[in-house]
Design an enzyme around this catalytic site. Structure first.
Site, PDB file in Angstrom:
ATOM      1  N   GLY A  11       0.814  -1.203   0.000  1.00  0.00           N
ATOM      2  CA  GLY A  11       0.000   0.000   0.000  1.00  0.00           C
ATOM      3  C   GLY A  11       0.853   1.262   0.000  1.00  0.00           C
ATOM      4  O   GLY A  11       2.086   1.211   0.065  1.00  0.00           O
ATOM      5  N   LYS A  20       7.537  -0.011   0.574  1.00  0.00           N
ATOM      6  CA  LYS A  20       7.894  -0.852  -0.570  1.00  0.00           C
ATOM      7  C   LYS A  20       9.059  -0.292  -1.377  1.00  0.00           C
ATOM      8  O   LYS A  20       9.949  -1.048  -1.779  1.00  0.00           O
ATOM      9  CB  LYS A  20       6.681  -1.141  -1.452  1.00  0.00           C
ATOM     10  CG  LYS A  20       6.034   0.065  -2.063  1.00  0.00           C
ATOM     11  CD  LYS A  20       4.697  -0.298  -2.702  1.00  0.00           C
ATOM     12  CE  LYS A  20       4.030   0.923  -3.257  1.00  0.00           C
ATOM     13  NZ  LYS A  20       3.587   1.866  -2.233  1.00  0.00           N
ATOM     14  N   SER A  21       9.101   1.012  -1.614  1.00  0.00           N
ATOM     15  CA  SER A  21      10.208   1.592  -2.385  1.00  0.00           C
ATOM     16  C   SER A  21      11.521   1.446  -1.629  1.00  0.00           C
ATOM     17  O   SER A  21      12.546   1.079  -2.205  1.00  0.00           O
ATOM     18  CB  SER A  21       9.953   3.066  -2.695  1.00  0.00           C
ATOM     19  OG  SER A  21       8.866   3.199  -3.578  1.00  0.00           O
ATOM     20  N   HIS A  81      12.566  10.778  -2.669  1.00  0.00           N
ATOM     21  CA  HIS A  81      13.081   9.534  -3.241  1.00  0.00           C
ATOM     22  C   HIS A  81      14.497   9.745  -3.768  1.00  0.00           C
ATOM     23  O   HIS A  81      15.374   8.912  -3.550  1.00  0.00           O
ATOM     24  CB  HIS A  81      12.164   9.040  -4.373  1.00  0.00           C
ATOM     25  CG  HIS A  81      11.040   8.195  -3.906  1.00  0.00           C
ATOM     26  ND1 HIS A  81      10.978   6.851  -4.140  1.00  0.00           N
ATOM     27  CD2 HIS A  81       9.904   8.498  -3.218  1.00  0.00           C
ATOM     28  CE1 HIS A  81       9.865   6.349  -3.622  1.00  0.00           C
ATOM     29  NE2 HIS A  81       9.193   7.342  -3.056  1.00  0.00           N
TER      30      HIS A  81
END
Length: 182
Positions: free
Chosen positions: A8, A13-14, A51
């Site tokens: 989600g 997850k990244s 990121h």
């Protein structure tokens, strides 16, 4: 190794996907989402910067929706030892739907083209000897979206995720920063 990392929003997850390739000397980070324009969408631009800031400086960023080329040639950054990290399939799918003007069009008019693109990218994944890690969103575990566009996206991302997962050695579900191998 080929891995699909799903979960989600803000699940980690990244970050986990990045940890899978951090030991590689050459990494191409494929960003298939919309460009970060702080004037147009400051929140998206801020996400992109966060990121970028946490990635090692020697990683190459490739902004493209051409997953076949990115997977096959690692963005021309090197040989088979170059790892490819795609973050994420959800933004790639959105770009495809935008390009095909699919949001309000008759599905039969654009779906064959989309599925050919999905199959081409998944086939490139199957053929490549390089390490490829794909990040995707798990969007089918909540309520049914109110609008057609949300239902189209949810349904198609489920299909895209299944197609890529079929070519991966591992599928990892990230929930609250915890990783579960499926």
């Amino acid at each position: 190794m080929k891995a699909l990392v799903t979960g989600g929003v803000r699940s980690g997850k990244s970050f986990h996907a990045e940890s899978l390739v951090v030991a590689h000397e050459q990494v191409v980070y494929v960003a298939p989402g919309p460009p970060a324009d702080p004037d147009d969408d400051p929140e998206w631009a801020e996400r992109v910067v966060r990121h970028q800031d946490r990635r090692p400086s020697h990683w190459v960023t490739l902004e493209t929706t051409d997953l076949v080329a990115a997977i096959e040639d690692g963005g021309a950054a090197g040989g088979d030892e170059t790892a490819v990290l795609v973050d994420c399939l959800g933004t790639w799918l959105t770009a495809q739907l935008d390009e095909l003007d699919a949001w309000d069009a008759i599905r039969e008019d654009w779906e064959p083209v989309l599925m050919a693109r999905v199959d081409a990218a998944a086939s490139a994944l199957a053929r490549t000897p390089r390490t490829v890690v794909l990040v995707t969103n798990e969007v089918g575990m909540g309520v049914v979206p109110e609008h057609r566009s949300g239902r189209v996206f949810r349904d198609l991302l489920g299909v895209v995720n299944q197609r890529f997962a079929a070519e991966c050695d591992q599928v990892l579900l990230v929930v609250a920063g915890r990783v579960l191998a499926l």
